[in-house]
Design an enzyme around this catalytic site. Structure first.
Site, PDB file in Angstrom:
ATOM      1  N   ILE A 109      44.111  39.794  38.007  1.00 40.56           N
ATOM      2  CA  ILE A 109      45.027  40.931  37.483  1.00 40.56           C
ATOM      3  C   ILE A 109      44.165  42.077  37.191  1.00 40.56           C
ATOM      4  CG2 ILE A 109      46.918  39.611  36.318  1.00 40.56           C
ATOM      5  CD1 ILE A 109      45.362  39.488  33.763  1.00 40.56           C
ATOM      6  N   GLU A 110      44.782  43.297  37.074  1.00 39.49           N
ATOM      7  CA  GLU A 110      44.165  44.582  37.048  1.00 39.49           C
ATOM      8  C   GLU A 110      42.998  44.830  35.999  1.00 39.49           C
ATOM      9  OE1 GLU A 110      46.834  48.156  36.002  1.00 39.49           O
ATOM     10  OE2 GLU A 110      47.513  46.844  37.588  1.00 39.49           O
ATOM     11  N   GLN A 111      43.310  43.915  34.950  1.00 39.15           N
ATOM     12  CA  GLN A 111      42.440  44.277  33.516  1.00 39.15           C
ATOM     13  C   GLN A 111      41.339  43.770  33.790  1.00 39.15           C
ATOM     14  OE1 GLN A 111      45.892  43.683  33.589  1.00 39.15           O
ATOM     15  NE2 GLN A 111      46.402  45.540  32.545  1.00 39.15           N
ATOM     16  N   SER A 134      37.446  46.217  35.053  1.00 44.12           N
ATOM     17  CA  SER A 134      38.464  46.769  36.111  1.00 44.12           C
ATOM     18  C   SER A 134      38.057  47.564  37.315  1.00 44.12           C
ATOM     19  CB  SER A 134      39.400  47.625  34.996  1.00 44.12           C
ATOM     20  OG  SER A 134      40.010  46.639  34.249  1.00 44.12           O
TER      21      SER A 134
END
Length: 523
Positions: free
Chosen positions: A327-329, A354
């Site tokens: 996931i982008e975080q 990130s």
């Protein structure tokens, strides 16, 4: 190096006209106390004025961590470049930042999160800005909106098309930030920062380097301070020579509605049995069909909405770790969380900053991406980033454009119609009354994903709804799989006003998708 001061003392050093970059993802990692102090200083002194704010991911939410709303004031805030903005339920009041955007009181841009992180890296190294293909033929492209969210932004372009080496690129000239505001868990007396209670590293290091290389000011909000030399060097994510001021907030939340969850930071590992399964219903059926695209050993990216349920489908099937989620975080592996904790994961294998995660996404190193949609048009374009009537119901594009730019396979999930009365049992899904409007439209309000670009690149694209699975071909959207109980002519062709065709060889999906029991997915 890292002088410990109050929030008011730290923000007292911010000058009028400063360009400020903030490391945050909604409430995750949000330096809320420092942002609040900026707003309070302006109320008292009318300074600082005319700030430009850069938020690669949203700062704050609509559920108790105000973030950017602390500084959404006329005279204080002049310009915002953000990957995403606070979003939430239509039952809540519109955030102040959104009022400023729609009333044209601030110059506002929605820039893909990965591009914003790229801009920091290029500014830090003093290279000539970001050259990228991310965003071509979408709203990012100056042939459309050029990231502008209102008239003020449209009059001050930040991106242009350029020809280089026989190809077309988007060029974002450098913006050099003067101030970085980030958050960590612990600072020692020298300003070295560790992130042991955080759910992600986000982009604080890169943002701090960009500011330091520009001779600017770096402010770090932390939960606690420890003695110099007491931190393990390998645990330090932002070294003290990059930090000017440290502000202590003992009560900072880990993320939205979460004071602290040790499973989010990786301090403990939760038993798989402790995670809730997806609630049985139509959205779960959509997520199940999406999960059928997976095979064991894959790495997949995950977005918000119905798609966020897909890991829970694999959990129910007894294979929670058969796929690696990214996931982008920054979390990699484990179980991505839903609801208020979206953007975090429990039982993660690791955490990638990130900016590096977005390099991975932009280069399409993963096998497929699971994303959601607000509306889809006859060209296969997808909108997730703009709703004119209630803009704050969407956060903007976030990392969506970076992720889809070169992804080999994309699975979009959503409802075919809005507000239709549906009925489901073990034999099928039936439409009892039509919805208010179809989400299959002639032209989307905002092109967050370009169907034309996907066809040029040979990307495989699926759109999964409660009625059918559609694919993108040279003529647009074609339904290749029909949900049991659905009348193709009435519920698909008719409901879409002819915008979706039904393939002659369309098949009926398995009723296993509908059962109130595992469907039998295996790696």
């Amino acid at each position: 190096m890292g002088t410990i001061v109050s929030a008011s003392e730290a923000v007292g050093k911010i000058e009028d006209g400063a360009i400020i970059t903030v490391s945050s993802s909604s409430a995750l990692g949000c330096p809320d106390s420092v942002l609040k102090a900026i707003g309070e200083r302006f109320d008292q002194e009318q300074h600082p004025q005319n700030l430009t704010m850069i938020h690669p991911i949203a700062a704050g939410d609509m559920y108790g961590v105000k973030g950017i709303d602390h500084i959404a004031k006329d005279g204080l805030l002049s310009t915002v470049l953000a990957g995403s903005y606070p979003s939430g339920s239509s039952n809540l009041p519109m955030p102040e930042i959104w009022k400023m955007v729609v009333e044209d009181r601030v110059t506002a841009y929605n820039v893909p999160s990965g591009i914003l992180f790229d801009m920091h890296r290029e500014a830090a190294a003093r290279r000539p800005g970001v050259m990228t293909k991310v965003g071509l033929k979408t709203f990012v492209d100056p042939e459309r909106e050029g990231c502008a969210m209102n008239d003020r932004a449209a009059g001050a372009p930040i991106v242009r098309r350029v020809e280089f080496d026989g190809d077309t690129w988007l060029h974002f000239p450098n913006i050099y930030p003067d101030v970085c505001i980030l958050r960590a868990t612990t600072a020692d007396e020298r300003g070295n920062l560790t992130y042991e209670h955080e759910g992600a590293y986000l982009g604080g290091l890169e943002q701090a380097i960009a500011v330091r290389n520009n001779g600017g000011l770096v402010i770090a909000q932390v939960e606690r301070v420890t003695a110099a030399g007491s931190l393990r060097p390998h645990d330090v994510r932002v070294p003290g020579h990059l930090v000017d001021y440290v502000v202590v907030d003992e009560d900072q939340k880990q993320t939205c509605e979460t004071p602290y969850d040790p499973a989010i930071s990786g301090q403990v590992m939760r038993p798989w049995s402790s995670f809730e399964l997806a609630e049985h219903g139509i959205e779960k059926v959509i997520a199940r069909r999406a999960a059928m695209e997976l095979r064991g050993g894959m790495t997949a990216n995950l977005g918000f909405g119905i798609s966020a349920m897909v890991p829970r489908i694999l959990l129910e099937e007894g294979h929670p770790d058969a796929v690696t989620w990214a996931i982008e975080q920054g979390a990699v592996g484990g179980m991505p969380l839903t609801g208020f904790a979206f953007g975090c994961a429990s039982n993660a294998d690791g955490y990638v900053p990130s900016p590096q995660q977005f390099i991975y996404f932009q280069g399409a190193g993963f096998d497929m991406s699971f994303l959601s949609f607000l509306e889809v048009d006859v060209e296969g374009n997808v909108n997730v980033s703009k709703l004119g009537k209630k803009p704050y119901l969407t956060a903007g594009c976030g990392g969506f454009v970076d992720i889809t730019a070169h992804a080999r396979k994309i699975v979009f999930s959503g409802w075919f119609e809005a507000g239709a009365q549906m009925e489901m049992d073990a034999t099928g899904i039936r439409v009892r009354a039509p919805g208010k409007f179809t989400k299959m439209v002639d032209q989307v309000e905002h092109v967050t994903f370009s169907g034309a670009r996907a066809r040029e690149q040979g990307q495989e694209v699926l759109y999964i709804t409660e009625r059918c699975v559609m694919r993108l071909d040279d003529k647009g959207l074609i339904a290749t799989e029909i949900m049991p109980g659905i009348d193709p002519e009435r519920d698909i062709v008719g409901a879409s006003e002819g915008r979706v065709r039904v393939a002659e060889n369309a098949v009926t999906m398995s009723t296993k998708l509908l059962a109130d029991a595992p469907m039998g997915w295996t790696p």
